[in-house]
Design a protein around this motif. Structure first.
Motif, PDB file in Angstrom:
ATOM      1  N   VAL A  86      18.607 -23.387  66.492  1.00 66.83           N
ATOM      2  CA  VAL A  86      18.362 -22.978  65.106  1.00 66.83           C
ATOM      3  C   VAL A  86      16.959 -22.395  64.985  1.00 66.83           C
ATOM      4  N   ARG A  87      15.981 -23.056  65.581  1.00 69.01           N
ATOM      5  CA  ARG A  87      14.599 -22.566  65.523  1.00 69.01           C
ATOM      6  C   ARG A  87      14.488 -21.175  66.130  1.00 69.01           C
ATOM      7  N   GLU A  88      15.090 -20.974  67.306  1.00 64.75           N
ATOM      8  CA  GLU A  88      15.043 -19.662  67.962  1.00 64.75           C
ATOM      9  C   GLU A  88      15.781 -18.600  67.141  1.00 64.75           C
ATOM     10  N   PHE A  89      16.928 -18.969  66.564  1.00 66.58           N
ATOM     11  CA  PHE A  89      17.703 -18.025  65.755  1.00 66.58           C
ATOM     12  C   PHE A  89      16.930 -17.633  64.498  1.00 66.58           C
ATOM     13  N   CYS A  90      16.246 -18.598  63.874  1.00 67.07           N
ATOM     14  CA  CYS A  90      15.429 -18.291  62.696  1.00 67.07           C
ATOM     15  C   CYS A  90      14.302 -17.328  63.058  1.00 67.07           C
ATOM     16  N   GLU A  91      13.705 -17.510  64.226  1.00 70.17           N
ATOM     17  CA  GLU A  91      12.658 -16.584  64.684  1.00 70.17           C
ATOM     18  C   GLU A  91      13.206 -15.172  64.820  1.00 70.17           C
ATOM     19  N   ILE A  92      14.384 -15.060  65.413  1.00 69.68           N
ATOM     20  CA  ILE A  92      15.008 -13.741  65.586  1.00 69.68           C
ATOM     21  C   ILE A  92      15.305 -13.115  64.233  1.00 69.68           C
ATOM     22  N   LEU A  93      15.892 -13.902  63.327  1.00 65.95           N
ATOM     23  CA  LEU A  93      16.268 -13.362  62.020  1.00 65.95           C
ATOM     24  C   LEU A  93      15.060 -12.939  61.193  1.00 65.95           C
ATOM     25  N   THR A  94      13.962 -13.693  61.280  1.00 62.24           N
ATOM     26  CA  THR A  94      12.787 -13.338  60.485  1.00 62.24           C
ATOM     27  C   THR A  94      12.084 -12.106  61.029  1.00 62.24           C
ATOM     28  N   HIS A  95      12.309 -11.772  62.289  1.00 59.47           N
ATOM     29  CA  HIS A  95      11.694 -10.573  62.874  1.00 59.47           C
ATOM     30  C   HIS A  95      12.648  -9.391  62.936  1.00 59.47           C
ATOM     31  N   THR A  96      13.803  -9.534  62.333  1.00 59.30           N
ATOM     32  CA  THR A  96      14.806  -8.471  62.354  1.00 59.30           C
ATOM     33  C   THR A  96      14.667  -7.619  61.099  1.00 59.30           C
ATOM     34  N   ASP A  97      14.550  -6.313  61.301  1.00 59.33           N
ATOM     35  CA  ASP A  97      14.490  -5.379  60.181  1.00 59.33           C
ATOM     36  C   ASP A  97      15.848  -4.701  60.076  1.00 59.33           C
ATOM     37  N   ILE A  98      16.650  -5.130  59.130  1.00 55.28           N
ATOM     38  CA  ILE A  98      18.020  -4.644  58.981  1.00 55.28           C
ATOM     39  C   ILE A  98      18.048  -3.145  58.711  1.00 55.28           C
ATOM     40  N   GLN A  99      17.129  -2.660  57.899  1.00 56.75           N
ATOM     41  CA  GLN A  99      17.133  -1.227  57.564  1.00 56.75           C
ATOM     42  C   GLN A  99      16.912  -0.370  58.803  1.00 56.75           C
ATOM     43  N   THR A 100      16.030  -0.813  59.696  1.00 50.18           N
ATOM     44  CA  THR A 100      15.779  -0.067  60.923  1.00 50.18           C
ATOM     45  C   THR A 100      17.014  -0.065  61.812  1.00 50.18           C
ATOM     46  N   TYR A 101      17.644  -1.221  61.963  1.00 47.37           N
ATOM     47  CA  TYR A 101      18.849  -1.285  62.786  1.00 47.37           C
ATOM     48  C   TYR A 101      19.978  -0.448  62.191  1.00 47.37           C
ATOM     49  N   ALA A 102      20.101  -0.456  60.870  1.00 51.94           N
ATOM     50  CA  ALA A 102      21.129   0.359  60.217  1.00 51.94           C
ATOM     51  C   ALA A 102      20.868   1.842  60.462  1.00 51.94           C
ATOM     52  N   LEU A 103      19.609   2.243  60.391  1.00 54.16           N
ATOM     53  CA  LEU A 103      19.244   3.637  60.646  1.00 54.16           C
ATOM     54  C   LEU A 103      19.528   4.025  62.094  1.00 54.16           C
ATOM     55  N   ILE A 104      19.198   3.149  63.020  1.00 51.70           N
ATOM     56  CA  ILE A 104      19.448   3.415  64.440  1.00 51.70           C
ATOM     57  C   ILE A 104      20.945   3.528  64.704  1.00 51.70           C
ATOM     58  N   LEU A 105      21.733   2.613  64.139  1.00 53.70           N
ATOM     59  CA  LEU A 105      23.182   2.656  64.334  1.00 53.70           C
ATOM     60  C   LEU A 105      23.792   3.913  63.716  1.00 53.70           C
ATOM     61  N   ALA A 106      23.307   4.326  62.555  1.00 54.49           N
ATOM     62  CA  ALA A 106      23.804   5.557  61.931  1.00 54.49           C
ATOM     63  C   ALA A 106      23.465   6.767  62.794  1.00 54.49           C
ATOM     64  N   THR A 107      22.280   6.766  63.389  1.00 58.08           N
ATOM     65  CA  THR A 107      21.882   7.862  64.276  1.00 58.08           C
ATOM     66  C   THR A 107      22.769   7.896  65.515  1.00 58.08           C
ATOM     67  N   PHE A 108      23.032   6.741  66.092  1.00 57.17           N
ATOM     68  CA  PHE A 108      23.921   6.688  67.263  1.00 57.17           C
ATOM     69  C   PHE A 108      25.326   7.181  66.924  1.00 57.17           C
ATOM     70  N   GLU A 109      25.806   6.820  65.739  1.00 58.44           N
ATOM     71  CA  GLU A 109      27.132   7.273  65.319  1.00 58.44           C
ATOM     72  C   GLU A 109      27.159   8.794  65.176  1.00 58.44           C
ATOM     73  N   LEU A 160      25.194  10.946  66.724  1.00 56.57           N
ATOM     74  CA  LEU A 160      25.107  11.507  68.077  1.00 56.57           C
ATOM     75  C   LEU A 160      26.448  11.438  68.789  1.00 56.57           C
ATOM     76  N   ASP A 161      27.165  10.353  68.600  1.00 52.09           N
ATOM     77  CA  ASP A 161      28.484  10.212  69.212  1.00 52.09           C
ATOM     78  C   ASP A 161      29.449  11.257  68.658  1.00 52.09           C
ATOM     79  N   ASN A 162      29.419  11.465  67.343  1.00 53.91           N
ATOM     80  CA  ASN A 162      30.277  12.488  66.732  1.00 53.91           C
ATOM     81  C   ASN A 162      29.926  13.876  67.248  1.00 53.91           C
ATOM     82  N   MET A 163      28.627  14.167  67.364  1.00 55.95           N
ATOM     83  CA  MET A 163      28.197  15.472  67.879  1.00 55.95           C
ATOM     84  C   MET A 163      28.620  15.642  69.333  1.00 55.95           C
ATOM     85  N   ASP A 164      28.547  14.586  70.090  1.00 50.89           N
ATOM     86  CA  ASP A 164      28.946  14.637  71.497  1.00 50.89           C
ATOM     87  C   ASP A 164      30.442  14.946  71.626  1.00 50.89           C
ATOM     88  N   LYS A 165      31.246  14.329  70.763  1.00 49.78           N
ATOM     89  CA  LYS A 165      32.689  14.593  70.784  1.00 49.78           C
ATOM     90  C   LYS A 165      32.981  16.041  70.409  1.00 49.78           C
TER      91      LYS A 165
END
Length: 158
Positions: A90-113, A115-120
Motif C-alpha cells: 500500500v505504501r509503495e502504491f501510494c507513492e506511485i499514485l502521488t507521483h503519477t500525472d494522469i494528464q501527461t499519461y493521457a496525452l502520451i497515450l493519445a499521441t501513441f494512438e 501515431l498508430d493510426n498514421m502508421d496504418k
C-alpha cells in the motif's frame, strides 16, 4: 476506475494506510493477531465509482510462507472482495499514485494512438503504391512485346 477519480482513490488509500498505525487496532492473543472491529470500521474508506463503490478496509492478511499474518487493507467492490494489499505494498502504491500525472499519461497515450493510426494509413498507401507499380510494370512488359525486332519496326500505342 475512471482516471478522474485516481487522486481521490489515492487519498482514500493513504488515509486507510495511515490508519493502520492506530494504537489498539491490532492485538496479539496467544500468538494470533486480532483486529478491533470498532476501530476497523472507523478506518474504513469508501469511494463511489460509477454505480457502485470501492471500500478500503484495514485487515489482517494470512501469510502462507511464514505461517504468520500481515497487516494491510482489503478492497471490496459491490460486496465482493476485490483483493488485498499488505501495508508495504500500500505504501509503495501510494507513492506511485502521488507521483503519477494522469494528464501527461493521457496525452502520451493519445499521441501513441495518433501515431498508430498514421502508421496504418501509411501502410495502406504503401500497399496501393506497390499495386500501381506492379500494374505499370506489367504494362511496360506488354509494350515491349509489341516491338518487332525482326523487321525493325517499333509499334506504338496511340
Amino acid at each position: 476506475m475512471p482516471a478522474t477519480l485516481l487522486y481521490a482513490f489515492a487519498n482514500k488509500l493513504m488515509i486507510a494506510y495511515q490508519y493502520l498505525t492506530t494504537p489498539g487496532l491490532y492485538k496479539r492473543d496467544g500468538g494470533q493477531l486480532y483486529m478491533d472491529t470498532r476501530l476497523c470500521q472507523e478506518g474504513t474508506q469508501k469511494l463511489s465509482v460509477y454505480h457502485g463503490s470501492v471500500i478500503i478496509t484495514p485487515t489482517i492478511i494470512p501469510e502462507t510462507r511464514n505461517s504468520g499474518e500481515l497487516i494491510g487493507v482489503q478492497f471490496t467492490m459491490d460486496s465482493m472482495s476485490a483483493g488485498t494489499m499488505s501495508h508495504t505494498e500500500v505504501r509503495e502504491f501510494c507513492e506511485i499514485l502521488t507521483h503519477t500525472d494522469i494528464q501527461t499519461y493521457a496525452l502520451i497515450l493519445a499521441t501513441f494512438e495518433k501515431l498508430d493510426n498514421m502508421d496504418k494509413k501509411l501502410d495502406a498507401i504503401m500497399a496501393m503504391q506497390n499495386q500501381i507499380l506492379q500494374l505499370l510494370g506489367q504494362e511496360h512488359i506488354e509494350k515491349a512485346k509489341l516491338k518487332d525486332t525482326s523487321t525493325g519496326l517499333d509499334w506504338k500505342f496511340v
